[in-house]
Design an enzyme around this catalytic site. Structure first.
Site, mmCIF file in Angstrom:
data_model
loop_
_atom_site.group_PDB
_atom_site.id
_atom_site.type_symbol
_atom_site.label_atom_id
_atom_site.label_comp_id
_atom_site.label_asym_id
_atom_site.label_seq_id
_atom_site.Cartn_x
_atom_site.Cartn_y
_atom_site.Cartn_z
ATOM 1 N N HIS A 177 57.407 88.822 73.404
ATOM 2 C CA HIS A 177 58.621 88.579 72.609
ATOM 3 C C HIS A 177 58.375 87.355 71.737
ATOM 4 C CE1 HIS A 177 63.290 87.945 72.508
ATOM 5 N NE2 HIS A 177 62.724 87.847 71.303
ATOM 6 N N HIS A 187 58.397 86.506 67.350
ATOM 7 C CA HIS A 187 58.610 87.026 65.989
ATOM 8 C C HIS A 187 57.574 86.397 65.065
ATOM 9 C CE1 HIS A 187 62.771 88.540 66.900
ATOM 10 N NE2 HIS A 187 62.629 87.644 67.868
ATOM 11 N N HIS A 221 66.474 93.842 71.123
ATOM 12 C CA HIS A 221 67.187 92.591 71.391
ATOM 13 C C HIS A 221 68.588 92.918 71.899
ATOM 14 C CE1 HIS A 221 64.076 90.386 69.397
ATOM 15 N NE2 HIS A 221 64.738 89.248 69.455
ATOM 16 N N GLU A 280 71.756 88.635 74.387
ATOM 17 C CA GLU A 280 71.518 87.251 73.952
ATOM 18 C C GLU A 280 72.862 86.747 73.418
ATOM 19 O OE1 GLU A 280 69.387 86.837 70.254
ATOM 20 O OE2 GLU A 280 68.655 84.825 70.727
ATOM 21 N N ASP A 330 59.762 83.401 71.542
ATOM 22 C CA ASP A 330 60.684 83.891 70.503
ATOM 23 C C ASP A 330 60.228 83.419 69.107
ATOM 24 O OD1 ASP A 330 62.848 85.508 69.918
ATOM 25 O OD2 ASP A 330 64.379 84.028 70.375
ATOM 26 N N ASP A 331 60.472 82.149 68.796
ATOM 27 C CA ASP A 331 60.191 81.614 67.456
ATOM 28 C C ASP A 331 59.542 80.239 67.611
ATOM 29 O OD1 ASP A 331 61.633 83.595 65.605
ATOM 30 O OD2 ASP A 331 63.204 83.116 67.048
HETATM 31 N N1 ADE Z 1 64.974 87.040 64.898
HETATM 32 C C1 ADE Z 1 64.245 85.939 65.106
HETATM 33 N N2 ADE Z 1 64.657 85.263 66.178
HETATM 34 C C2 ADE Z 1 65.713 85.957 66.685
HETATM 35 C C3 ADE Z 1 66.578 85.792 67.791
HETATM 36 N N3 ADE Z 1 66.456 84.747 68.626
HETATM 37 N N4 ADE Z 1 67.546 86.698 67.993
HETATM 38 C C4 ADE Z 1 67.688 87.730 67.157
HETATM 39 N N5 ADE Z 1 66.897 87.950 66.102
HETATM 40 C C5 ADE Z 1 65.918 87.075 65.869
HETATM 41 ZN ZN ZN Z 2 63.712 87.442 69.550
#
Ligand code: ADE
Ligand code: ZN
Length: 369
Positions: free
Chosen positions: A25, A27, A226, A229, A307-308
């Site tokens: 997971h 991006h 997703h 969340e 995630d990011d």
């Molecule tokens: N795209 C990038 N990060 C995300 C996240 N945390 N939740 C949903 N879409 C995303």
């Molecule tokens: Zn994500």
């Protein structure tokens, strides 16, 4: 902090890096380093939206600030301006990638950074709606990224599969068109269909994407969604019932629904957790309140992801070290998470077998059942 949580660091990050593992997971849009952004901005003759030193300081920079949104006890709320502002920042940033060479360079840099954390395989989420220069040329974007991932693998860096992501606000017709294109062109390295974006601003989208996901399933694409969340457990039910999700990205709020937890354990559906992202975006106030250990204790399969990582200023090995410290995990527990990450991934069976065998050689044998 619960009584069992020790104050000291329990596991060395170097030992964590040495565990062969997958990240499932993450991006691609969330992995551009500052140096990547500066170079792209210069190549395109575009000004940064603020001082370079604060470009990822999402709390202070207006262009992509994540303002406080009160959600009862959790402080900042994801799914209000927080996630929306963050997604806008991703649009700006990915809009700087305009040529196949630039896309391949971003892909290569991703694989290099993953490798530095001991990640041997990644399912990377790519949402072409963020990459505005590629509108109508999404398959060409996939090919350009695949070229970068190919070069990385030839250079001994980690292997990568792409989870092609729909944005939650896209229409049913757009989603079905995407899948039709994927099935027709079969772009290399695309292994899955995904949905991301803000669940709270889009409402329930399970029904809307059902036909697209059924077509993807019929064509042999994996499915990860997703949910849970910014939405509650109902988003996870939708992902399972309507989209036949094989994994849930986040899914962390499943903990609020006992029946759902039982379904996840009965069906062996992994949750792709990202504790730091949840804390930064205000789903939980801090690590100690994150439900990761409760989900594990309930028998749910979980993977731990970033995630990011660029805007969240983290790496996977650092976050596993924090999880070890806060939740009391030792290296054997982390080897168990590494095994789960490999099993939950959409890597091909040969690679999974090789990585699990290598992990068993590096880790305590009982950690890799
Ligand atoms: N795209 C990038 N990060 C995300 C996240 N945390 N939740 C949903 N879409 C995303
Ligand atoms: Zn994500």
């Amino acid at each position: 902090m619960p009584a069992h949580v020790p104050a000291e660091v329990r596991v060395d990050e170097q030992d964590i890096r040495l565990l062969p593992k997958a990240e499932v997971h993450v991006h691609l849009e969330g992995t551009f380093a500052l140096v990547d952004l500066l170079r792209l901005a210069k190549e395109n003759d575009v000004l940064l939206p603020g001082p370079a030193a604060t470009i990822f300081d999402v709390s202070t920079h207006d262009a992509f600030a994540m303002p406080e949104v009160t959600t009862g006890g959790t402080g900042r709320g994801v799914g209000g301006a927080g996630l929306t502002g963050f997604l806008r920042f991703l649009d700006w940033q990915c809009g700087l990638v305009r040529t196949p060479e630039q896309a391949a360079r971003i892909a290569y840099a991703f694989a290099a950074r993953q490798t530095a954390s001991g990640i041997r395989y990644s399912d990377v989420i790519v949402n072409p709606t963020h990459w505005s220069a590629w509108r109508g040329r999404e398959i060409a974007l996939m090919e350009a990224l695949a070229a970068g991932f190919d070069e990385a693998e030839q250079d001994g860096l980690c292997a990568t599969g792409i989870a092609y992501s729909l944005l939650r606000t896209q229409t049913a017709v757009e989603a079905e068109d995407v899948v039709r294109d994927l099935v027709q062109h079969r772009p290399r390295r695309v292994v899955a269909l995904s949905v991301d974006g803000d669940e709270k601003t889009s409402g329930r989208t399970g029904e809307k994407f059902r036909a697209a996901f059924r077509a993807a399933e019929a064509a042999g694409l994996h499915r990860t969604v997703h949910a849970g969340e910014s939405s509650g457990p109902e988003g996870v039910w939708d992902a399972l019932d309507h989209l036949h999700a094989e994994r849930i990205d986040h899914g962390v709020r499943s903990i609020e629904d006992e029946v759902l937890v039982r379904r996840l354990t009965d069906e062996g559906i992994p949750l792709d957790l990202c504790p730091r992202s949840n804390i930064t975006l205000g789903v939980y106030p801090d690590w100690a309140s994150h439900p990761l250990p409760r989900l594990v204790e309930a028998g749910v399969r979980v993977t731990i992801n970033t995630d990011d990582p660029a805007p969240l200023a983290c790496t996977l090995d650092e976050d596993w070290a924090v999880a070890a410290t806060v939740f009391g995990y030792d290296l054997t527990d982390l080897a168990g998470f590494a095994a789960e990450s490999i099993r939950a991934s959409f890597a091909d069976d040969d690679l999974k077998r090789d990585l699990l065998a290598e992990l068993a050689r590096v880790a305590e044998p009982e950690a890799v059942p």
